[in-house]
Design a protein around this motif. Structure first.
Motif, PDB file in Angstrom:
ATOM      1  N   TRP A  44       0.835  -1.197   0.000  1.00 19.00           N
ATOM      2  CA  TRP A  44       0.000   0.000   0.000  1.00 19.00           C
ATOM      3  C   TRP A  44       0.871   1.249   0.000  1.00 19.00           C
TER       4      TRP A  44
ATOM      5  N   GLN B 286      -3.457   3.985  -0.390  1.00 16.99           N
ATOM      6  CA  GLN B 286      -3.700   4.086  -1.829  1.00 16.99           C
ATOM      7  C   GLN B 286      -3.227   2.819  -2.516  1.00 16.99           C
ATOM      8  N   CYS B 287      -4.081   2.248  -3.346  1.00 17.41           N
ATOM      9  CA  CYS B 287      -3.765   1.027  -4.078  1.00 17.41           C
ATOM     10  C   CYS B 287      -2.686   1.321  -5.122  1.00 17.41           C
TER      11      CYS B 287
ATOM     12  N   GLY C 129      -6.879   3.669  -6.154  1.00 18.49           N
ATOM     13  CA  GLY C 129      -8.043   3.849  -5.295  1.00 18.49           C
ATOM     14  C   GLY C 129      -7.643   4.129  -3.856  1.00 18.49           C
TER      15      GLY C 129
ATOM     16  N   HIS D  54      -8.448   4.133   0.269  1.00 20.90           N
ATOM     17  CA  HIS D  54      -9.172   3.316   1.234  1.00 20.90           C
ATOM     18  C   HIS D  54      -8.809   3.736   2.644  1.00 20.90           C
TER      19      HIS D  54
ATOM     20  N   GLU E 114      -7.809  -5.148   1.289  1.00 20.98           N
ATOM     21  CA  GLU E 114      -7.990  -5.464  -0.129  1.00 20.98           C
ATOM     22  C   GLU E 114      -8.580  -4.236  -0.807  1.00 20.98           C
ATOM     23  N   CYS E 115      -8.181  -3.985  -2.043  1.00 22.54           N
ATOM     24  CA  CYS E 115      -8.713  -2.848  -2.806  1.00 22.54           C
ATOM     25  C   CYS E 115     -10.140  -3.174  -3.244  1.00 22.54           C
TER      26      CYS E 115
ATOM     27  N   TRP F 286      -6.990  -5.783  -5.664  1.00 21.59           N
ATOM     28  CA  TRP F 286      -5.571  -6.017  -5.366  1.00 21.59           C
ATOM     29  C   TRP F 286      -5.389  -6.299  -3.874  1.00 21.59           C
TER      30      TRP F 286
END
Length: 57
Positions: free
Chosen positions: A27, A35-36, A41, A43, A49-50, A55
């Motif tokens: 991450w 951030q993925c 994305g 979170h 998990e995204c 991911w």
């Protein structure tokens, strides 16, 4: 005395010589969010998990 490279070392060297990244990806931190690294994305910090692309680290 030098030690023999492990199987993972040889494989990582093979990939890196051909332009592939071999470092561990995790991450990315963006302020107070995770951030993925795949899709970007954002979170909560508790995400494992995204929810956008699926991911996982």
């Amino acid at each position: 005395m030098a030690t023999a490279p492990t199987g993972d070392d040889v494989f990582d060297e093979f990939l890196s010589e051909r332009g592939h990244e071999t470092e561990t990806v995790g991450w990315q931190e963006d302020y107070n969010k995770k951030q993925c690294p795949e899709c970007g994305g954002l979170h909560d910090t508790s995400a494992s998990e995204c929810s956008v692309c699926g991911w996982r680290p």
